[in-house]
Design a protein around this motif. Structure first.
Motif, PDB file in Angstrom:
ATOM      1  N   VAL A  13       0.858  -1.175   0.000  1.00 22.90           N
ATOM      2  CA  VAL A  13       0.000   0.000   0.000  1.00 22.90           C
ATOM      3  C   VAL A  13       0.898   1.230   0.000  1.00 22.90           C
ATOM      4  N   ASN A  14       0.356   2.322  -0.497  1.00 20.75           N
ATOM      5  CA  ASN A  14       1.060   3.592  -0.411  1.00 20.75           C
ATOM      6  C   ASN A  14       0.669   4.289   0.879  1.00 20.75           C
ATOM      7  N   ILE A  15       1.664   4.751   1.614  1.00 20.81           N
ATOM      8  CA  ILE A  15       1.439   5.501   2.850  1.00 20.81           C
ATOM      9  C   ILE A  15       1.714   6.976   2.561  1.00 20.81           C
ATOM     10  N   TYR A  16       0.716   7.794   2.774  1.00 23.71           N
ATOM     11  CA  TYR A  16       0.829   9.211   2.440  1.00 23.71           C
ATOM     12  C   TYR A  16       0.941  10.077   3.697  1.00 23.71           C
ATOM     13  N   LYS A  17       1.719  11.123   3.548  1.00 19.72           N
ATOM     14  CA  LYS A  17       1.697  12.223   4.507  1.00 19.72           C
ATOM     15  C   LYS A  17       1.863  13.506   3.707  1.00 19.72           C
ATOM     16  N   GLY A  18       0.822  14.310   3.710  1.00 18.29           N
ATOM     17  CA  GLY A  18       0.842  15.493   2.864  1.00 18.29           C
ATOM     18  C   GLY A  18       0.947  15.095   1.410  1.00 18.29           C
ATOM     19  N   ASP A  19       1.923  15.684   0.717  1.00 17.08           N
ATOM     20  CA  ASP A  19       2.126  15.401  -0.706  1.00 17.08           C
ATOM     21  C   ASP A  19       3.160  14.307  -0.944  1.00 17.08           C
ATOM     22  N   SER A  20       3.667  13.691   0.116  1.00 18.38           N
ATOM     23  CA  SER A  20       4.725  12.686  -0.017  1.00 18.38           C
ATOM     24  C   SER A  20       4.193  11.296   0.353  1.00 18.38           C
ATOM     25  N   SER A  21       4.886  10.259  -0.115  1.00 20.43           N
ATOM     26  CA  SER A  21       4.434   8.896   0.183  1.00 20.43           C
ATOM     27  C   SER A  21       5.597   7.919   0.100  1.00 20.43           C
ATOM     28  N   PHE A  22       5.408   6.749   0.704  1.00 15.33           N
ATOM     29  CA  PHE A  22       6.323   5.629   0.523  1.00 15.33           C
ATOM     30  C   PHE A  22       5.496   4.355   0.398  1.00 15.33           C
ATOM     31  N   THR A  23       6.136   3.289  -0.030  1.00 15.73           N
ATOM     32  CA  THR A  23       5.455   2.008  -0.213  1.00 15.73           C
ATOM     33  C   THR A  23       5.691   1.111   0.996  1.00 15.73           C
ATOM     34  N   LEU A  24       4.610   0.579   1.535  1.00 12.86           N
ATOM     35  CA  LEU A  24       4.684  -0.376   2.642  1.00 12.86           C
ATOM     36  C   LEU A  24       4.275  -1.741   2.114  1.00 12.86           C
TER      37      LEU A  24
END
Length: 280
Positions: free
Chosen positions: A153-164
């Motif tokens: 899943v993609n984890i978002y915070k604001g306009d940024s994200s990483f893949t979990l």
């Protein structure tokens, strides 16, 4: 000649001393098994930017139906104090040898109320009978916890994200991770994988961060030696706690919270891991 009174008095003192020593041992081992610690790790990467800078992940591993205070209130309070953006549970939430699914679900539901929570299975989940496993997984889903079964899943915070990415415990050593990531591109990738001894597999896919557990810190930690024994690694295990690096991959191994087949820890406090992502 020693009188009968003196003999009885000596025996009485010996009993008192023996009792005192036993009480000290019990208190010592209780402290070893119930003294919670938080270990903080900073993971820096050029791939982390923008709103992800300072993102906090709290990792809970190898709960094994443990308890820390009434309703685990001591454990919950410590998790809250870390102000996590997400919590990840990396397997063995239950213990197949003394199963208490209700305790596991009550704890997980309370954690989910703090922040979004993600979960992957450990070996003890698959040692449950099919009915108990279904009750556990259904209960977790009903609590709002995201179960990652060989998916990302993609984890978002604001306009940024990483893949979990969450790996099922049955698929740590095969090509599952390769298949998940082959068509999935991400700047920064975090993998949840219960068992650390497959680090070669994880690093082969050039993932950035792996969060693992399973080793229980080596159960007994001795000076100049570290952990004594770990499941899947045997005696003098290599991956038991803390941070390891292989190629471009950082792996953090939690000592976990509970016990299973071996009921006590020694110089190996139950651990909550807190990882902060930093731009580097």
């Amino acid at each position: 000649m020693i009188s009968l009174y003196k003999i009885k008095n000596i025996k009485h003192k010996r009993v008192l001393i023996f009792g005192f020593v036993c009480v000290c041992f019990v208190l010592f081992f209780l402290y070893q098994n119930k003294h919670l610690v938080v270990d903080n790790f900073i993971v820096q990467s050029e791939k982390i930017s923008g709103d992800l800078d300072g993102f906090k992940i709290v990792q809970i591993s190898d709960f094994h139906n443990a308890y820390f205070g009434r309703d685990n209130d001591k454990l919950i309070a410590i998790i809250k104090n870390q102000n996590p953006d997400i919590v990840v549970i990396t397997g063995d939430l239950v213990d197949s040898n003394h199963t208490n699914i209700n305790r596991a679900l009550e704890f997980a539901q309370t954690v989910q109320e703090i922040c979004p929570t993600y979960y992957v299975t450990g070996n003890h989940e698959y040692w449950l009978d099919e009915k108990d496993l279904d009750i556990l997984l259904s209960g977790l889903r009903d609590s709002g916890i995201t179960i990652l079964e060989n998916e990302c899943v993609n984890i978002y915070k604001g306009d940024s994200s990483f893949t979990l990415v969450g790996l099922d415990d049955r698929n740590l050593s095969d090509n599952t991770l390769t298949n998940i990531l082959q068509d999935y591109k991400s700047e920064f990738t975090v993998v949840l994988a219960h068992e650390p001894q497959y680090i070669t597999n994880y690093s082969g896919e050039k993932v950035d961060l792996v969060l693992s557990g399973h080793a229980h810190g080596g159960q007994f930690r001795l000076p100049f030696m570290g952990g004594v024994v770990a499941p899947g690694q045997g005696f003098n295990p290599q991956y038991t706690e803390g941070e390891y690096k292989m190629k471009d991959t950082t792996m953090i191994v939690s000592r976990g919270l509970g016990n299973s087949i071996i009921p006590v820890r020694l110089f190996n406090y139950p651990e909550i891991v807190c990882v902060e992502l930093k731009q580097g």
